[in-house]
Design an enzyme around this catalytic site. Structure first.
Site, PDB file in Angstrom:
ATOM      1  N   THR A   1       0.192  -1.821  -3.973  1.00  0.00           N
ATOM      2  CA  THR A   1       1.364  -1.932  -3.110  1.00  0.00           C
ATOM      3  C   THR A   1       1.075  -1.445  -1.696  1.00  0.00           C
ATOM      4  O   THR A   1       1.509  -2.065  -0.725  1.00  0.00           O
ATOM      5  CB  THR A   1       2.534  -1.133  -3.718  1.00  0.00           C
ATOM      6  OG1 THR A   1       2.788  -1.645  -5.025  1.00  0.00           O
ATOM      7  CG2 THR A   1       3.787  -1.256  -2.884  1.00  0.00           C
ATOM      8  N   GLU A   2       0.345  -0.361  -1.587  1.00  0.00           N
ATOM      9  CA  GLU A   2       0.084   0.229  -0.271  1.00  0.00           C
ATOM     10  C   GLU A   2      -0.924  -0.560   0.566  1.00  0.00           C
ATOM     11  O   GLU A   2      -0.724  -0.721   1.763  1.00  0.00           O
ATOM     12  CB  GLU A   2      -0.417   1.676  -0.432  1.00  0.00           C
ATOM     13  CG  GLU A   2       0.632   2.650  -0.902  1.00  0.00           C
ATOM     14  CD  GLU A   2       1.656   3.020   0.153  1.00  0.00           C
ATOM     15  OE1 GLU A   2       1.527   2.609   1.321  1.00  0.00           O
ATOM     16  OE2 GLU A   2       2.613   3.728  -0.196  1.00  0.00           O
ATOM     17  N   SER A   3      -2.007  -1.015  -0.052  1.00  0.00           N
ATOM     18  CA  SER A   3      -3.099  -1.584   0.749  1.00  0.00           C
ATOM     19  C   SER A   3      -3.680  -2.879   0.217  1.00  0.00           C
ATOM     20  O   SER A   3      -4.603  -3.417   0.820  1.00  0.00           O
ATOM     21  CB  SER A   3      -4.240  -0.573   0.842  1.00  0.00           C
ATOM     22  OG  SER A   3      -4.850  -0.410  -0.438  1.00  0.00           O
TER      23      SER A   3
ATOM     24  N   TYR B   1       9.960  -0.942  -2.667  1.00  0.00           N
ATOM     25  CA  TYR B   1       8.685  -0.286  -2.950  1.00  0.00           C
ATOM     26  C   TYR B   1       8.679   0.245  -4.386  1.00  0.00           C
ATOM     27  O   TYR B   1       7.743  -0.013  -5.151  1.00  0.00           O
ATOM     28  CB  TYR B   1       8.504   0.852  -1.941  1.00  0.00           C
ATOM     29  CG  TYR B   1       7.270   1.696  -2.110  1.00  0.00           C
ATOM     30  CD1 TYR B   1       6.054   1.304  -1.561  1.00  0.00           C
ATOM     31  CD2 TYR B   1       7.313   2.925  -2.776  1.00  0.00           C
ATOM     32  CE1 TYR B   1       4.924   2.089  -1.675  1.00  0.00           C
ATOM     33  CE2 TYR B   1       6.185   3.721  -2.902  1.00  0.00           C
ATOM     34  CZ  TYR B   1       4.997   3.296  -2.347  1.00  0.00           C
ATOM     35  OH  TYR B   1       3.876   4.076  -2.475  1.00  0.00           O
TER      36      TYR B   1
END
Length: 159
Positions: free
Chosen positions: A58-60, A145
């Site tokens: 999700t982040e990168s 998120y």
């Protein structure tokens, strides 16, 4: 014409593209590329590796050199100040980033008595914001998120 920030972003949302993931070994799945690092951090901090994979995804999107417009860096998108507090000297080093990010995530999970949604909200929006709202902040980005990570964890846990 003057637009508010959200109007401006809404009109341009369709122009955004997901970042492309590129790896030198195209035969490997991105998840497998960092699996040993993630498994080591999962064992070290007693955090399910599926959670770490979901956060990294999700982040990168598994891009170790990812840099957000707000300055978050690396696989788990550590802010420079957070990275410094965690003893991470190079946030773009996958091993350091995942170790620091997982340690921070473990701290948040413990702080919120195992309530993963609150820990993820704090990871995304900050502990102060979770405290201010007495729970998950009403930010669409944070709500999405949490949902995305929960969905990825569920997918990873299917046999």
């Amino acid at each position: 014409t003057t637009y508010e920030a959200r109007d401006y972003l809404a009109k341009r949302r369709h122009l955004r593209k997901k970042p492309e993931v590129s790896f030198s070994d195209s035969k490997r799945e991105p998840k497998d590329t960092f699996n040993k690092i993630i498994e080591a951090a999962a064992e070290k901090y007693s955090v399910d590796s599926g959670i770490i994979h979901a956060v990294v995804n999700t982040e990168s999107y598994y891009r170790p050199n990812a840099l957000s417009s707000k300055g978050a860096q690396g696989l788990m998108q550590l802010m420079p100040e957070t990275a410094k507090d965690l003893g991470v000297t190079n946030a773009f080093d996958p091993a350091q980033n995942v170790d620091g990010g997982t340690r921070h995530l473990k701290y948040l999970i413990d702080k919120y008595d195992g309530q993963l949604a609150l820990a993820l909200a704090a990871y995304n929006a900050g502990e102060g914001t979770v405290g201010k709202y007495g729970g998950i902040p009403p930010y669409p980005e944070t709500i999405q998120y949490i949902k995305k990570i929960e969905r990825l964890i569920e997918q990873n846990n299917k046999p």
